[in-house]
Design a protein around this motif. Structure first.
Motif, PDB file in Angstrom:
ATOM      1  N   THR A  83     -22.748 -38.213  13.195  1.00 21.06           N
ATOM      2  CA  THR A  83     -22.046 -39.350  13.842  1.00 21.06           C
ATOM      3  C   THR A  83     -22.414 -39.453  15.328  1.00 21.06           C
ATOM      4  OG1 THR A  83     -20.126 -37.896  14.202  1.00 21.06           O
ATOM      5  CG2 THR A  83     -20.106 -39.255  12.207  1.00 21.06           C
ATOM      6  N   LEU A  84     -21.675 -38.779  16.150  1.00 11.96           N
ATOM      7  CA  LEU A  84     -21.850 -38.870  17.614  1.00 11.96           C
ATOM      8  C   LEU A  84     -23.279 -38.527  18.044  1.00 11.96           C
ATOM      9  CD1 LEU A  84     -20.306 -39.172  20.396  1.00 11.96           C
ATOM     10  CD2 LEU A  84     -20.081 -36.677  20.309  1.00 11.96           C
ATOM     11  N   LEU A  85     -23.848 -37.503  17.428  1.00 12.53           N
ATOM     12  CA  LEU A  85     -25.161 -37.009  17.872  1.00 12.53           C
ATOM     13  C   LEU A  85     -26.304 -37.728  17.177  1.00 12.53           C
ATOM     14  CD1 LEU A  85     -24.315 -33.179  17.886  1.00 12.53           C
ATOM     15  CD2 LEU A  85     -23.972 -34.863  19.713  1.00 12.53           C
ATOM     16  N   ILE A 123     -19.011 -44.829  16.256  1.00 13.38           N
ATOM     17  CA  ILE A 123     -19.090 -45.969  17.198  1.00 13.38           C
ATOM     18  C   ILE A 123     -19.674 -45.503  18.529  1.00 13.38           C
ATOM     19  CG2 ILE A 123     -17.691 -47.588  18.557  1.00 13.38           C
ATOM     20  CD1 ILE A 123     -15.717 -47.610  16.104  1.00 13.38           C
ATOM     21  N   LEU A 124     -19.210 -44.346  19.003  1.00 11.77           N
ATOM     22  CA  LEU A 124     -19.736 -43.816  20.273  1.00 11.77           C
ATOM     23  C   LEU A 124     -21.217 -43.469  20.114  1.00 11.77           C
ATOM     24  CD1 LEU A 124     -16.754 -41.565  21.405  1.00 11.77           C
ATOM     25  CD2 LEU A 124     -17.553 -43.675  22.496  1.00 11.77           C
ATOM     26  N   GLY A 125     -21.558 -42.894  18.979  1.00 16.42           N
ATOM     27  CA  GLY A 125     -22.950 -42.475  18.766  1.00 16.42           C
ATOM     28  C   GLY A 125     -23.891 -43.656  18.632  1.00 16.42           C
ATOM     29  N   TYR A 139     -23.661 -42.834  31.064  1.00 20.33           N
ATOM     30  CA  TYR A 139     -24.746 -41.882  31.350  1.00 20.33           C
ATOM     31  C   TYR A 139     -24.447 -40.607  30.555  1.00 20.33           C
ATOM     32  CZ  TYR A 139     -27.217 -38.153  33.743  1.00 20.33           C
ATOM     33  OH  TYR A 139     -27.987 -37.043  33.994  1.00 20.33           O
ATOM     34  N   TRP A 140     -24.962 -40.572  29.325  1.00 24.40           N
ATOM     35  CA  TRP A 140     -24.592 -39.490  28.402  1.00 24.40           C
ATOM     36  C   TRP A 140     -24.986 -38.124  28.943  1.00 24.40           C
ATOM     37  CZ3 TRP A 140     -21.350 -40.361  24.510  1.00 24.40           C
ATOM     38  CH2 TRP A 140     -21.189 -41.681  24.101  1.00 24.40           C
ATOM     39  N   ARG A 192     -14.079 -39.430  12.656  1.00 23.79           N
ATOM     40  CA  ARG A 192     -15.465 -39.701  12.255  1.00 23.79           C
ATOM     41  C   ARG A 192     -15.933 -41.088  12.707  1.00 23.79           C
ATOM     42  NH1 ARG A 192     -18.782 -37.114   8.199  1.00 23.79           N
ATOM     43  NH2 ARG A 192     -20.655 -38.397   8.036  1.00 23.79           N
ATOM     44  N   ARG A 193     -15.107 -42.115  12.437  1.00 25.00           N
ATOM     45  CA  ARG A 193     -15.510 -43.498  12.758  1.00 25.00           C
ATOM     46  C   ARG A 193     -15.610 -43.693  14.283  1.00 25.00           C
ATOM     47  NH1 ARG A 193     -18.626 -47.160  12.764  1.00 25.00           N
ATOM     48  NH2 ARG A 193     -17.961 -49.348  12.880  1.00 25.00           N
TER      49      ARG A 193
END
Ligand code: 6PG
Length: 256
Positions: A93-95, A53-55, A64-65, A48-49
């Protein structure tokens, strides 16, 4: 397969920051070379964490996502808004940062009544997006995996049918200990990956980590041991609590 790389970090936060940086480094390299990168995302609590961080874009460097396609490694058989849903966790999170186009995110529709059809459709989506050749396994560039205290990974739990699946790419798996069903990528797909990163944290996993990483090879008992990509690298990012029972020579200690 190269020997797994094992890195030990002071805590989950340090582990997560290193995992996010490793992901970005591998992604950047792939995007620069081929303008393409495909990822398998596990659920559960540990990643999750890293996904947050990536999100949030907290990791230095430009990604370049739009060139990255995200798949799910496994999903609980619940609607995507359910508290148990891995996709809901990804949305939180990511999204959450809104950087990733919807068309690049491939959700496992595990809530569908006809699970067999849901698995077939997801396998078709993998084949189509990854342009998998007939008779080949779909090759993901990067796969985040976790490990449970019983040595399971993805939704491949000890003693369950899906652990020995060698034909299907995606299949349903009834988990007696959880009294619930899940859809999961199978071991041949995980083993077709180019890069696998296990994220494992917590004292409750220390004994199993010692068994899995330094004990005899028993993948039926510990499915995480079954992840040995023929043409890929495996890294294990652990926190101190989880790694405390590992033999000293297993620990590439980080100053994190
Ligand atoms: C899931 C995951 C699962 C997870 C392990 C570890 O759907 O729950 O894919 O395989 O990685 O259960 O879970 P934790 O990270 O929550 O300990």
């Amino acid at each position: 397969m190269a020997e797994p790389v094992i890195r030990v970090f002071s805590d989950l936060e340090a582990l997560s920051r290193a995992a996010a940086q490793h992901f970005e480094d591998v992604a950047q390299n792939s995007l620069a070379r081929r303008n393409w990168f495909s990822v398998g995302l596990s659920g559960g609590a540990t990643p999750r964490r890293t996904y947050e961080i990536l999100g949030s874009g907290d990791v230095p460097g430009r990604i370049y996502w739009g060139g990255i396609h995200f798949f799910q490694v496994d999903e609980r058989c619940v609607p995507p808004g359910h508290a148990e849903s891995n996709f809901r966790m990804l949305r939180e999170t990511l999204l959450a940062g809104g950087k990733i186009p919807d068309a690049s995110v491939h959700r496992m529709a595990a809530e569908r009544p006809d699970r067999r059809e849901a698995c077939k459709d997801y396998a078709r989506e993998l084949a189509q997006i990854l342009k998998t050749e007939e008779g080949e396994w779909p090759r993901l560039d990067f796969v985040f995996l976790g490990m449970g205290p019983d040595g399971h990974t993805a939704s491949l739990f000890p003693g369950t049918e899906a652990v020995s699946e060698r034909t299907l790419w995606v299949r349903e798996n009834y988990i007696e200990v959880k009294k619930s069903c899940r859809l999961t990528l199978t071991l041949p797909v995980l083993n077709a990956a180019a890069e696998v990163l296990f994220l494992v944290s917590g004292a409750e996993k220390a004994e199993r980590l010692r068994d899995v990483l330094s004990g005899p090879h028993q993948p039926d008992k510990y499915p995480a041991q079954g992840v040995r990509p023929e043409r890929g690298n495996v890294s294990w990012y652990l926190d101190e609590a989880g790694a405390r029972l590992l033999p000293a020579h297993f620990r590439h200690k980080q100053n994190a």
